[in-house]
Design a protein around this motif. Structure first.
Motif, PDB file in Angstrom:
ATOM      1  N   LEU A 302       0.702  -1.189  -0.083  1.00 50.23           N
ATOM      2  CA  LEU A 302       0.040  -0.221   0.062  1.00 50.23           C
ATOM      3  C   LEU A 302       0.829   1.299   0.099  1.00 50.23           C
ATOM      4  O   LEU A 302       0.497   2.352  -0.736  1.00 50.23           O
ATOM      5  N   CYS A 305       2.323   2.351  -3.536  1.00 52.29           N
ATOM      6  CA  CYS A 305       1.139   2.561  -4.242  1.00 52.29           C
ATOM      7  C   CYS A 305       0.422   4.003  -4.002  1.00 52.29           C
ATOM      8  O   CYS A 305       0.019   4.887  -4.691  1.00 52.29           O
ATOM      9  N   LYS A 306       0.383   4.200  -2.350  1.00 53.25           N
ATOM     10  CA  LYS A 306      -0.307   5.567  -2.245  1.00 53.25           C
ATOM     11  C   LYS A 306       0.676   6.712  -2.471  1.00 53.25           C
ATOM     12  O   LYS A 306       0.224   7.945  -2.908  1.00 53.25           O
ATOM     13  N   TRP A 312      -7.359   3.299  -5.407  1.00 54.75           N
ATOM     14  CA  TRP A 312      -7.599   1.917  -4.954  1.00 54.75           C
ATOM     15  C   TRP A 312      -8.116   0.735  -5.784  1.00 54.75           C
ATOM     16  O   TRP A 312      -7.742  -0.243  -5.790  1.00 54.75           O
ATOM     17  N   VAL A 315      -4.947  -0.431  -6.932  1.00 53.67           N
ATOM     18  CA  VAL A 315      -4.134  -1.101  -5.878  1.00 53.67           C
ATOM     19  C   VAL A 315      -4.845  -2.559  -5.624  1.00 53.67           C
ATOM     20  O   VAL A 315      -4.110  -3.527  -5.365  1.00 53.67           O
ATOM     21  N   GLU A 316      -6.119  -2.631  -5.719  1.00 59.70           N
ATOM     22  CA  GLU A 316      -6.652  -3.859  -5.632  1.00 59.70           C
ATOM     23  C   GLU A 316      -6.381  -4.980  -6.617  1.00 59.70           C
ATOM     24  O   GLU A 316      -6.170  -6.117  -6.318  1.00 59.70           O
ATOM     25  N   GLY A 337      -8.236  -2.214   1.867  1.00 56.70           N
ATOM     26  CA  GLY A 337      -8.931  -1.030   1.333  1.00 56.70           C
ATOM     27  C   GLY A 337      -9.148  -0.015   2.393  1.00 56.70           C
ATOM     28  O   GLY A 337      -8.866   0.888   2.210  1.00 56.70           O
ATOM     29  N   PHE A 340      -5.805   1.633   3.341  1.00 58.60           N
ATOM     30  CA  PHE A 340      -5.540   2.423   2.002  1.00 58.60           C
ATOM     31  C   PHE A 340      -6.069   3.797   2.257  1.00 58.60           C
ATOM     32  O   PHE A 340      -5.332   4.824   1.941  1.00 58.60           O
ATOM     33  N   ALA A 341      -7.436   3.779   2.609  1.00 57.27           N
ATOM     34  CA  ALA A 341      -8.103   5.015   2.645  1.00 57.27           C
ATOM     35  C   ALA A 341      -7.498   5.994   3.745  1.00 57.27           C
ATOM     36  O   ALA A 341      -7.420   7.131   3.815  1.00 57.27           O
TER      37      ALA A 341
END
Length: 363
Positions: A302, A305-306, A312, A315-316, A337, A340-341
């Motif tokens: 994560l 990716c962030k 998302w 990333v998923e 998820g 990540f948020a």
């Protein structure tokens, strides 16, 4: 006994419906005393009635009282299973901890679900249980952080699958204390012991050769002698040049976006995913990105990716297709998820800079 049990049950039901907080606590403690004194003589039907009413009652008392109940019931092999499961799911580790570590009334499926859903404190409590089966340790190895993995390695009755042993060895690569604990396990298969010693520092090798139990010392010394006399040639440096050239061209054409990275992931082109993450993160090393993508922990993916600004859905796709020993399950994906948020770009960028500066990834 029957009359006393019926009286307590009537009191419980009244406490649930009409009682004050103090009355509920008093009743809860009286029922717990009954189990400690006479619970082994209760019939299954009586225990089931207590279980049903107690399960309602524990939701209406404060956490310190729930913790007291869990501490008293956890060691009992005849305690009500339903209320113990409710306590084990409690968000407060003071409530759930002893139940997760000691109670034999928790089923294996329940332990698996809690290990998939809860945080590191709950995983730490589970990792200390006696006779942990492989299906539980697999989840702990996948989701656990350092303190969980270390406790698991010290748990001599825990059992591991092939993938579980492999994950533990991967965690031990940058953790000398963990490497020692694993090296002292008499149940560690020889192929993993060889892998562990091959990766271990000289200090760890020397300590294991000295402090290992007699049944392991001879094997450890034999492996170390083979390593010393016939050191394996270093693996050739992985070549990412083609992938890096491809993503650079795409960036120049403004085509290096979420859709492109999602396609790379879906088609298993993870050299390109790693190169893209490196380029989007101010030219971070592609090799570092590959190590994160192919490592044992999905949550670390994560971070780059962030920092790279991916959404998302992309990333998923990466998480569901990455080249890892374990396929990500629904619960872990859902938790990813949420995480990540919550993760801020600034935190992700700082973590990535730390990895590059110290040339390591936190295990």
């Amino acid at each position: 006994m029957q009359q006393q049990t019926n009286s307590i049950i009537d009191e419980l039901e009244d406490a649930v419906r009409n009682g004050s907080s103090a009355k509920r606590i008093e009743t809860l403690r009286r029922v717990t005393d009954l189990f400690l004194d006479q619970g082994q003589r209760l019939s299954d039907d009586q225990v089931e009635v207590f279980d049903h009413v107690l399960s309602h009652l524990v939701t209406r008392v404060e956490s310190r009282v729930r913790a007291e109940l869990g501490d008293r019931l956890a060691p009992l092999d005849y305690a009500p299973a339903g209320v113990l499961e409710r306590l084990a799911w409690d968000d407060e580790i003071a409530v759930a901890g002893k139940v997760l570590t000691e109670s034999n009334r928790l089923s294996t499926p329940t332990l698996v679900e809690i290990a998939k859903a809860k945080g590191q404190d709950h995983l730490f409590a589970i990792s200390g249980r006696a006779d942990l089966p492989e299906v539980v340790t697999d989840v702990l190895v996948e989701r656990g952080e350092r303190k969980v993995i270390r406790r698991l390695a010290d748990n001599t009755t825990a059992r591991f699958s092939e993938g579980g042993y492999g994950g533990m060895i991967a965690h031990a690569e940058a953790d000398e204390a963990l490497a020692e604990s694993l090296g002292l396990r008499i149940d560690l298969p020889l192929k993993y012991l060889r892998d562990l010693l091959q990766r271990a520092t000289e200090a760890v090798r020397a300590r294991l050769a000295t402090i290992a139990p007699p049944e392991l010392q001879a094997e450890i010394k034999r492996i170390l002698a083979a390593i010393t006399s016939k050191a394996a040639p270093p693996e050739p440096k992985r070549d990412f040049s083609l992938a890096e050239a491809a993503v650079k061209r795409m960036k120049g054409l403004n085509e290096l976006n979420d859709a492109a990275i999602a396609r790379f992931a879906e088609t298993k082109r993870f050299d390109e995913v790693a190169a893209a993450l490196g380029l989007l993160n101010n030219s971070a090393p592609t090799e570092l990105m590959a190590k994160v993508l192919e490592g044992p922990r999905a949550d670390l993916v994560l971070i780059p990716c962030k920092s790279a600004g991916l959404g998302w859905p992309t990333v998923e796709k990466v998480l569901c297709n990455r080249p890892a020993k374990y396929r990500i399950d629904e619960a872990t994906l859902k938790l990813a998820g949420t995480d990540f948020a919550k993760l801020s770009p600034a935190t992700a960028e700082r973590t990535l800079r730390f990895w590059q500066l110290h040339d390591r990834i936190d295990k």
